[in-house]
Design an enzyme around this catalytic site. Structure first.
Site, PDB file in Angstrom:
ATOM      1  N   GLY A 294       0.828  -1.210   0.000  1.00  0.00           N
ATOM      2  CA  GLY A 294       0.000   0.000   0.000  1.00  0.00           C
ATOM      3  C   GLY A 294       0.857   1.251   0.000  1.00  0.00           C
TER       4      GLY A 294
ATOM      5  CG  LEU B 244      -0.805   1.783  -3.888  1.00  0.00           C
ATOM      6  CD1 LEU B 244      -1.924   1.407  -4.864  1.00  0.00           C
ATOM      7  CD2 LEU B 244       0.250   0.691  -3.825  1.00  0.00           C
TER       8      LEU B 244
ATOM      9  CG  HIS C 144       3.497   1.120  -5.435  1.00  0.00           C
ATOM     10  ND1 HIS C 144       3.606   2.086  -4.464  1.00  0.00           N
ATOM     11  CD2 HIS C 144       4.125   0.016  -4.940  1.00  0.00           C
ATOM     12  CE1 HIS C 144       4.258   1.583  -3.422  1.00  0.00           C
ATOM     13  NE2 HIS C 144       4.594   0.344  -3.679  1.00  0.00           N
TER      14      HIS C 144
ATOM     15  N   GLY D   3       9.413  -3.650  -9.056  1.00  0.00           N
ATOM     16  CA  GLY D   3      10.266  -2.513  -9.386  1.00  0.00           C
ATOM     17  C   GLY D   3      11.730  -2.802  -9.054  1.00  0.00           C
TER      18      GLY D   3
ATOM     19  CE  LYS E   1      12.562   2.453  -3.332  1.00  0.00           C
ATOM     20  NZ  LYS E   1      12.971   1.645  -2.302  1.00  0.00           N
ATOM     21  CG  ASP E   2      12.362  -2.707  -3.160  1.00  0.00           C
ATOM     22  OD1 ASP E   2      12.993  -2.207  -2.219  1.00  0.00           O
ATOM     23  OD2 ASP E   2      11.228  -2.326  -3.485  1.00  0.00           O
TER      24      ASP E   2
ATOM     25  CB  VAL F 210       9.212   5.475 -11.080  1.00  0.00           C
ATOM     26  CG1 VAL F 210       8.573   6.814 -11.406  1.00  0.00           C
ATOM     27  CG2 VAL F 210       8.676   4.383 -12.004  1.00  0.00           C
TER      28      VAL F 210
ATOM     29  NE  ARG G 161      10.719   1.664   5.248  1.00  0.00           N
ATOM     30  CZ  ARG G 161      10.610   0.413   4.812  1.00  0.00           C
ATOM     31  NH1 ARG G 161      10.937   0.120   3.580  1.00  0.00           N
ATOM     32  NH2 ARG G 161      10.160  -0.542   5.611  1.00  0.00           N
TER      33      ARG G 161
HETATM   34  O1  PAF Z   1       8.219  -4.566  -2.191  1.00  0.00           O
HETATM   35  C1  PAF Z   1       7.283  -4.629  -1.358  1.00  0.00           C
HETATM   36  O2  PAF Z   1       6.422  -3.751  -1.271  1.00  0.00           O
HETATM   37  C2  PAF Z   1       7.184  -5.835  -0.439  1.00  0.00           C
HETATM   38  O3  PAF Z   1       8.444  -6.298  -0.072  1.00  0.00           O
HETATM   39  C3  PAF Z   1       6.334  -6.982  -1.032  1.00  0.00           C
HETATM   40  C4  PAF Z   1       6.961  -7.558  -2.288  1.00  0.00           C
HETATM   41  C5  PAF Z   1       4.937  -6.479  -1.344  1.00  0.00           C
HETATM   42  C6  PAF Z   1       6.214  -8.125  -0.008  1.00  0.00           C
HETATM   43  O4  PAF Z   1       5.603  -7.698   1.154  1.00  0.00           O
END
Ligand code: PAF
Length: 277
Positions: free
Chosen positions: A30, A32, A36, A146, A148-149, A175, A186
């Site tokens: 969430g 968003l 996202h 994404g 970013k992670d 993005v 965050r």
């Molecule tokens: O990237 C995220 O927002 C979270 O790590 C995910 C993939 C939704 C798992 O909780």
């Protein structure tokens, strides 16, 4: 758009997906943002059905992390997903996902022990476990994530391959805002002043990339320069590493295609970013 808040209903729906249809899935916690929504748009363009999950997963937060204050903006999230034309929101709760006596966790070797995994012990066990549960419930063809992670994507691709799951991850580019700050839920924690400083992460990464001109360079030289410039701007370094983009192993000599990953604190907020060299 239908909101599904029962696991039974989700299972019923996913076990009856039409085999000829492509099911696109965007797992989220969430809060968003445009990043996202870019994943959602890509799914809507390529898939027949798009489902977005919203679940703030307690298992991926450490004891001193921000689980209890993680931003919750369901009304706005709902409206954005409705406006885009999403088919389903999957909205499970903690008691459903982790009932009392819950015991099963997914651990991956090596790649979860470096970078963010070293700073946040247990984080990727929480991520892998929840994503496996979500994939099992939703049974998507494609899962949009994404870059970013970046480490999260590598961990989850490994898990899907190792466990012979058919869902494939679609990697989507980072993005950024107009100043270069990678979008993240965050970022809402940043003060106005911190928001002005935060794009320096991207600038420092770009400077590192620009200083590498295909010659053989020791990564430690490049990284100490990057860390020095970030510390001068007021960041506290969690880590900066240049790694092989497939194995996440630290490289000593940089090659094009390697990945630079950075995690820093600005005040109390931990920010991550990465870039291909
Ligand atoms: O990237 C995220 O927002 C979270 O790590 C995910 C993939 C939704 C798992 O909780």
């Amino acid at each position: 758009m239908q909101v599904i808040d029962s696991l039974k209903e989700m299972i019923h729906l996913s076990r009856n997906w039409d085999k000829n249809q492509k099911i696109g899935f965007v797992p989220t916690m969430g809060a968003l943002h445009t990043g996202h929504l870019a994943l959602v748009k890509q799914s809507l363009e390529s898939c027949d059905i798009t489902i977005v999950s919203i679940f703030v997963n307690p298992a991926q937060f450490g004891a001193n992390e921000d689980f209890s204050r993680y931003p919750k903006t369901f009304e706005e999230d709902y409206q954005s997903l409705l406006d885009l034309g999403v088919d389903y929101i999957f909205l499970p709760n903690s008691n459903q996902m982790y009932p009392q006596n819950y015991k099963t966790w997914i651990n991956l070797d090596a790649i979860t022990e470096v970078l963010c995994g070293a700073s946040r012990p247990g984080h990727f066990t929480g991520v892998a476990t929840i994503v496996l549960k979500l994939v099992n419930l939703v049974r998507p063809t494609l899962m949009y994530m994404g870059e970013k992670d970046f480490q999260q994507i590598v961990v989850l691709e490994t898990m899907l391959t190792d466990l012979n799951l058919e869902t494939k991850i679609v990697r989507c580019p980072i993005v950024r805002n107009e100043f270069g700050l990678a979008l993240s839920s965050r970022n809402r924690y940043l003060s106005d002043q911190e928001r002005m400083i935060a794009p320096e992460i991207f600038k420092a990464m770009q400077a590192l990339r620009a200083s590498f001109r295909n010659e053989i360079i020791d990564t430690s030289e490049l990284l100490s320069q990057l860390e020095k410039s970030l510390v001068e701007k007021g960041f506290k370094i969690d880590y900066s590493e240049i790694v092989d983009s497939a194995t996440l192993e630290r490289v000593k000599l940089v090659r094009r295609g390697d990945r630079l990953l950075v995690a820093v604190f600005l005040g109390n907020t931990r920010l991550i970013d990465n870039m291909e060299i």
